[in-house]
Design an enzyme around this catalytic site. Structure first.
Site, PDB file in Angstrom:
ATOM      1  N   ASN A  10       0.830  -1.276   0.023  1.00  0.00           N
ATOM      2  CA  ASN A  10      -0.175  -0.110   0.090  1.00  0.00           C
ATOM      3  C   ASN A  10       1.013   1.243  -0.112  1.00  0.00           C
ATOM      4  OD1 ASN A  10      -1.899   2.168   0.381  1.00  0.00           O
ATOM      5  ND2 ASN A  10      -2.722   0.957   2.255  1.00  0.00           N
ATOM      6  N   ARG A  91      -2.755  -2.124  -3.254  1.00  0.00           N
ATOM      7  CA  ARG A  91      -3.830  -1.632  -3.132  1.00  0.00           C
ATOM      8  C   ARG A  91      -3.752  -0.090  -4.147  1.00  0.00           C
ATOM      9  NH1 ARG A  91      -6.067   1.703   2.373  1.00  0.00           N
ATOM     10  NH2 ARG A  91      -8.131   2.116   1.449  1.00  0.00           N
ATOM     11  N   HIS A 180     -13.234   2.501   0.238  1.00  0.00           N
ATOM     12  CA  HIS A 180     -13.166   1.485   1.271  1.00  0.00           C
ATOM     13  C   HIS A 180     -13.636   0.423   0.914  1.00  0.00           C
ATOM     14  CE1 HIS A 180     -13.042   4.805   4.652  1.00  0.00           C
ATOM     15  NE2 HIS A 180     -11.764   4.590   4.288  1.00  0.00           N
ATOM     16  N   ARG A 241     -11.991  15.132   8.160  1.00  0.00           N
ATOM     17  CA  ARG A 241     -12.869  15.371   6.943  1.00  0.00           C
ATOM     18  C   ARG A 241     -14.216  15.624   7.193  1.00  0.00           C
ATOM     19  NH1 ARG A 241     -11.248  10.317   3.473  1.00  0.00           N
ATOM     20  NH2 ARG A 241      -9.386   9.873   4.678  1.00  0.00           N
ATOM     21  N   GLY A 332     -15.098   1.666  14.731  1.00  0.00           N
ATOM     22  CA  GLY A 332     -16.065   0.632  14.749  1.00  0.00           C
ATOM     23  C   GLY A 332     -15.793  -0.544  15.836  1.00  0.00           C
ATOM     24  N   GLU A 384      -8.182  -5.646   5.281  1.00  0.00           N
ATOM     25  CA  GLU A 384      -8.081  -5.139   3.978  1.00  0.00           C
ATOM     26  C   GLU A 384      -6.694  -5.874   3.186  1.00  0.00           C
ATOM     27  OE1 GLU A 384      -8.561  -1.037   5.138  1.00  0.00           O
ATOM     28  OE2 GLU A 384      -9.312  -0.667   3.126  1.00  0.00           O
TER      29      GLU A 384
END
Ligand code: AMP
Length: 414
Positions: A10, A91, A180, A241, A332, A384
């Site tokens: 990544n 990625r 995502h 953001r 989460g 991921e």
């Protein structure tokens, strides 16, 4: 460790994150990160088994960075040849309207990703650099690109289309792409697996709440809506953001507050969200501020949870029913207060948490809803890298480049 591994890379603008993943067993064999590439001194961290090595040294560019990483594999292990690397999975943030699935890298693919850079100016050029140097240094293994947007490629026009002049939209690629996607796809499928249900039978909302955050509505395993849009700025309140806001705010700030395009970009991407509201982007720091009586932090949490609730309600309406609600990513998985605030008062919609089940951080898939909740609410840790590794393996096997055909001795690096 099984016989095949995938090196997942990544590349950011000044960093390279990597994991050597065993896609069958589902574990990381080694992992690491190179940060501050191009600055006076870069930092490297490489972990293999119980051993972690940390270094500081100047690293001029991504080529040097990846060479240093390969050096660490040689020095600290595991040896990439005996680790049976069958693919490198990259990625890539933006696949535009072009890429709907992971693909094997060739020169054309690299050029197409590069051409999509105007849609993701911070990410795609860095991804391209990473792919180029990795192909040079590891020329004998197939390279596969996995796109953050791919899961949302098939969004119905009703959710993918912005209501602006169609010619302007078409000419400039202005539509909702979603991001995502690797995580939303992985988590939606993993939730079905954990519940011993077929994903085809489920209406699911996934809340990927990390420093960046997004929601998706998934019907029968396919995404039908998502909160991020043409860029990863739209939707939920994030670490730095803003998420959704009236587009006229941008016009107002440029007309009346003397802000330039770059100022507004910086404001909305880096100085907004929790950071803008409370001065901190990490939920742990926000909770501490709230405990200390900070009013701005309390309001920030309310704004964050209110937005989540709005998306849950909206996607419930889009889906027509809700079988599964899943929380994932840093917030989460770890923040029970945010999960509770997002679901508070939704009993009438069939969503009810069990406070005891919800309590604490979750390192494994966990049901957190009450038995009487019509919707099953879960926490499912995202992964991921594993998702990218599995997709890279599928692509190489599909292309007839399976382990049986590869020459393990050829997996050395240039
Ligand atoms: P990610 O982008 O998925 O790595 O998530 C990073 C974010 O997760 C951080 O900015 C924090 O807001 C949040 N986070 C991580 N650990 C915790 C924790 N123990 N409690 C609450 N939030 C956490």
């Amino acid at each position: 460790m099984s016989t095949a591994t995938v090196l997942v890379v990544n590349s950011g603008s000044s960093s390279i994150k990597y994991q050597l993943v065993d896609p069958v067993v589902g574990t990381a064999v080694a992992s690491g990160i190179v940060e501050r590439i191009g600055e006076d001194s870069a930092t490297l961290k490489h972990t293999s088994g119980d051993t972690t090595v940390e270094r500081e040294q100047p690293i001029g560019d991504h080529g040097e960075g990846l060479r240093a990483v390969l050096g660490l594999f040689e020095e600290v292990g595991p040896d990439l040849t005996s680790a049976g690397v069958v693919a490198v999975g990259h990625r890539v943030v933006h696949g535009g309207s072009v890429f709907s699935t992971p693909v094997l890298v060739d020169d054309d693919v690299v050029a197409q990703i590069d051409a999509l850079s105007p849609l993701a100016p911070l990410h795609n050029p860095a991804n391209v650099t990473g792919i180029r140097v990795a192909r040079e240094l590891l020329p004998d293994v197939p390279h596969v690109v996995v796109f953050d947007t791919a899961f949302f490629h098939g969004l119905p026009p009703a959710s993918a289309t912005y209501a602006i002049d169609r010619d302007v939209a078409r000419e400039h690629g202005v539509r909702r792409y979603g991001f995502h996607g690797t995580s939303h796809h992985f988590v939606a499928h993993e939730a079905a697996r954990v519940l011993d249900r077929h994903v085809e039978d489920l209406a699911t909302i996934v809340l990927h709440l990390g420093n960046g955050a997004s929601a998706s509505a998934v019907l029968g395993g396919k995404a039908v809506d998502t909160s991020m849009g043409m860029t990863p700025l739209e939707g939920l309140v994030m670490g730095t953001r803003s998420g959704d806001l009236d587009p006229a705010v941008l016009i107002h700030l440029q007309r009346n507050a003397g802000m330039s395009v770059d100022d507004v970009d910086d404001l909305l991407n880096r100085r907004s969200g929790l950071k803008g509201l409370a001065g901190e982007n990490d939920l742990r720091a926000i909770h501490q501020l709230v405990a200390d009586g900070d009013e701005d932090a309390r309001v920030a949490l309310e704004v964050y949870a209110h937005r989540l609730k709005k998306y849950i309600g909206a996607y419930l309406a889009v889906l027509g029913r809700l079988d599964v609600l899943v929380f994932t990513a840093g917030v989460g998985e770890n923040d029970d207060e945010v999960r509770a605030a997002a679901c508070a008062g939704l009993e009438g919609l069939g969503i009810a948490l069990d406070p005891e089940r919800n309590a604490g951080r979750k390192k494994a898939p966990t049901i957190i809803s009450a038995d009487w909740s019509r919707t099953t609410v879960l926490v499912v840790p995202t992964n991921e890298e594993l998702a990218i590794a599995r997709q890279a393996l599928e692509v190489t096997e599909g292309a007839g480049l399976s382990r049986d055909d590869a020459d393990p001795a050829a997996v050395g690096h240039a």
